[in-house]
Design a protein around this motif. Sequence first.
Motif, mmCIF file in Angstrom:
data_model
loop_
_atom_site.group_PDB
_atom_site.id
_atom_site.type_symbol
_atom_site.label_atom_id
_atom_site.label_comp_id
_atom_site.label_asym_id
_atom_site.label_seq_id
_atom_site.Cartn_x
_atom_site.Cartn_y
_atom_site.Cartn_z
ATOM 1 N N PRO A 223 0.816 -1.212 0.000
ATOM 2 C CA PRO A 223 0.000 0.000 0.000
ATOM 3 C C PRO A 223 0.850 1.262 0.000
ATOM 4 N N ALA A 224 0.285 2.349 -0.513
ATOM 5 C CA ALA A 224 1.001 3.621 -0.584
ATOM 6 C C ALA A 224 1.405 4.132 0.793
ATOM 7 N N LYS A 225 0.637 3.797 1.837
ATOM 8 C CA LYS A 225 0.943 4.273 3.180
ATOM 9 C C LYS A 225 2.300 3.768 3.673
ATOM 10 N N ASN A 226 2.823 2.731 3.038
ATOM 11 C CA ASN A 226 4.129 2.198 3.420
ATOM 12 C C ASN A 226 5.279 2.985 2.802
ATOM 13 N N GLY A 227 4.941 4.046 2.067
ATOM 14 C CA GLY A 227 5.982 4.893 1.501
ATOM 15 C C GLY A 227 6.375 4.538 0.091
ATOM 16 N N VAL A 228 5.466 3.908 -0.651
ATOM 17 C CA VAL A 228 5.759 3.580 -2.045
ATOM 18 C C VAL A 228 4.977 4.511 -2.960
ATOM 19 N N LEU A 229 5.525 4.714 -4.152
ATOM 20 C CA LEU A 229 4.864 5.554 -5.142
ATOM 21 C C LEU A 229 3.694 4.793 -5.756
ATOM 22 N N PRO A 230 2.486 5.338 -5.741
ATOM 23 C CA PRO A 230 1.360 4.662 -6.395
ATOM 24 C C PRO A 230 1.666 4.449 -7.876
ATOM 25 N N GLY A 231 1.574 3.211 -8.333
ATOM 26 C CA GLY A 231 1.977 2.882 -9.697
ATOM 27 C C GLY A 231 0.847 3.021 -10.698
ATOM 28 N N VAL A 232 1.127 3.678 -11.818
ATOM 29 C CA VAL A 232 0.138 3.823 -12.880
ATOM 30 C C VAL A 232 -0.125 2.479 -13.557
ATOM 31 N N THR A 233 0.934 1.758 -13.903
ATOM 32 C CA THR A 233 0.761 0.466 -14.574
ATOM 33 C C THR A 233 0.125 -0.551 -13.641
ATOM 34 N N GLN A 234 0.513 -0.519 -12.382
ATOM 35 C CA GLN A 234 -0.097 -1.419 -11.397
ATOM 36 C C GLN A 234 -1.602 -1.139 -11.273
ATOM 37 N N ARG A 235 -1.957 0.116 -11.273
ATOM 38 C CA ARG A 235 -3.376 0.471 -11.176
ATOM 39 C C ARG A 235 -4.141 -0.005 -12.414
ATOM 40 N N ALA A 236 -3.523 0.147 -13.589
ATOM 41 C CA ALA A 236 -4.163 -0.307 -14.822
ATOM 42 C C ALA A 236 -4.333 -1.827 -14.812
ATOM 43 N N LEU A 237 -3.320 -2.534 -14.306
ATOM 44 C CA LEU A 237 -3.426 -3.990 -14.209
ATOM 45 C C LEU A 237 -4.565 -4.385 -13.289
ATOM 46 N N PHE A 238 -4.632 -3.781 -12.115
ATOM 47 C CA PHE A 238 -5.680 -4.137 -11.160
ATOM 48 C C PHE A 238 -7.071 -3.890 -11.757
ATOM 49 N N ALA A 239 -7.229 -2.773 -12.445
ATOM 50 C CA ALA A 239 -8.534 -2.455 -13.027
ATOM 51 C C ALA A 239 -8.953 -3.518 -14.042
ATOM 52 N N GLU A 240 -7.998 -3.966 -14.853
ATOM 53 C CA GLU A 240 -8.309 -4.967 -15.873
ATOM 54 C C GLU A 240 -8.468 -6.351 -15.256
ATOM 55 N N ALA A 241 -7.608 -6.682 -14.291
ATOM 56 C CA ALA A 241 -7.653 -8.016 -13.679
ATOM 57 C C ALA A 241 -8.952 -8.236 -12.915
ATOM 58 N N GLU A 242 -9.451 -7.208 -12.241
ATOM 59 C CA GLU A 242 -10.705 -7.350 -11.502
ATOM 60 C C GLU A 242 -11.859 -7.674 -12.444
ATOM 61 N N LYS A 243 -11.831 -7.091 -13.649
ATOM 62 C CA LYS A 243 -12.865 -7.415 -14.634
ATOM 63 C C LYS A 243 -12.780 -8.879 -15.056
ATOM 64 N N ALA A 244 -11.564 -9.431 -15.006
ATOM 65 C CA ALA A 244 -11.345 -10.817 -15.434
ATOM 66 C C ALA A 244 -11.485 -11.813 -14.292
ATOM 67 N N GLY A 245 -11.956 -11.352 -13.133
ATOM 68 C CA GLY A 245 -12.221 -12.270 -12.029
ATOM 69 C C GLY A 245 -11.103 -12.437 -11.030
ATOM 70 N N TRP A 246 -10.063 -11.639 -11.121
ATOM 71 C CA TRP A 246 -8.973 -11.708 -10.159
ATOM 72 C C TRP A 246 -9.307 -10.897 -8.914
ATOM 73 N N LYS A 247 -8.785 -11.325 -7.780
ATOM 74 C CA LYS A 247 -8.872 -10.541 -6.558
ATOM 75 C C LYS A 247 -7.616 -9.688 -6.470
ATOM 76 N N CYS A 248 -7.783 -8.400 -6.305
ATOM 77 C CA CYS A 248 -6.649 -7.474 -6.259
ATOM 78 C C CYS A 248 -6.670 -6.733 -4.923
ATOM 79 N N SER A 249 -5.533 -6.683 -4.254
ATOM 80 C CA SER A 249 -5.508 -6.073 -2.928
ATOM 81 C C SER A 249 -4.190 -5.357 -2.673
ATOM 82 N N TYR A 250 -4.261 -4.400 -1.751
ATOM 83 C CA TYR A 250 -3.103 -3.650 -1.278
ATOM 84 C C TYR A 250 -2.809 -4.130 0.144
ATOM 85 N N GLU A 251 -1.721 -4.862 0.295
ATOM 86 C CA GLU A 251 -1.387 -5.439 1.593
ATOM 87 C C GLU A 251 0.117 -5.325 1.833
#
Length: 305
Positions: A218-246
């Motif tokens: 998660p971003a709260k841990n001091g990482v830069l929010p990723g654009v490509t990671q966000r795009a992957l999560f958006a597409e993967a959720e449509k395909a039935g994947w569970k996507c989480s920030y942990e």
Amino acid sequence: MVDRVLVTLDGAVQDPDAPLLFADDIGVLRGDGVFESVLVRAGDACAIEFHLGRLRRSAQALDLPEPELGKWRDAVEAATKEWGTDREGLMRLVLTRGRDTELSAPSSVTSGDLAAAVPVPTSYVLVLPVPLRVQKARTDGVAVVSLSRGISVDLAQAAPWQLLGAKTLSYATNMAALRFAQRMGADDVIFTSTENRVLEGPRSSVVIVRDKQLITPPAKNGVLPGVTQRALFAEAEKAGWKCSYESLFTADLLTCDSVWLLSSITLAARVNSLDGLRMMAPDNAAEIIELVDRGVERAGAIGDW
């Protein structure tokens, strides 16, 4: 075919061989500025609205003047058109604080002097060929070493002035880490915290795959929010994947199905070895790559998001 394109925020295409920055630009002197790296593909600046949003948030974190996103869009369009459609390009959006205008005699400063001394930001869009390393990383994956960043995951929230969630021009430490990795015979790095938590790469987000689940720190841990990671999560959720920030421990990198470094230019690079331990490609590696490509494609060009 041009090998470089340079466009200023007035939309004018500049000579990339002509001087642009002043020697006293604060971005050069202090790394005081922000930037974005954007993939140009088939005549589009991929996920540009996400990148512009992150540029704006980074500028706010540094107390830079609010970016005029309309002008940035126009400059991006001009640069993309000039680059063409027959090859990929690496686009950089660069915003610095401008020239160092601090006055040497504060006691004599008038209100007019003070107004004149406010730095004018330096802003431009630059497009270059995609580095040769990118295609190899996409097809073969990357060998990675884990390196401690020497900070706690609590630092981002306890000390916001550290700018851990902003994409700043201060990349010397990141580049030093990559050079160290190369001396160790590796291609890339995954940073870890003092608690052995997974953070990010010097120029990428870390995503692990576990069964039908994608997990990223998660971003709260001091990482830069990723654009490509966000795009992957958006597409993967449509395909039935569970996507989480942990929060992830380094041990999670060794017990998951696969580890990926996601970035705007390379897109998806599978970690094929970690600290010398070989990591075999999972059966769904091609699916992950396809989800990333489709997610970035659907992120679209200007105005789609």
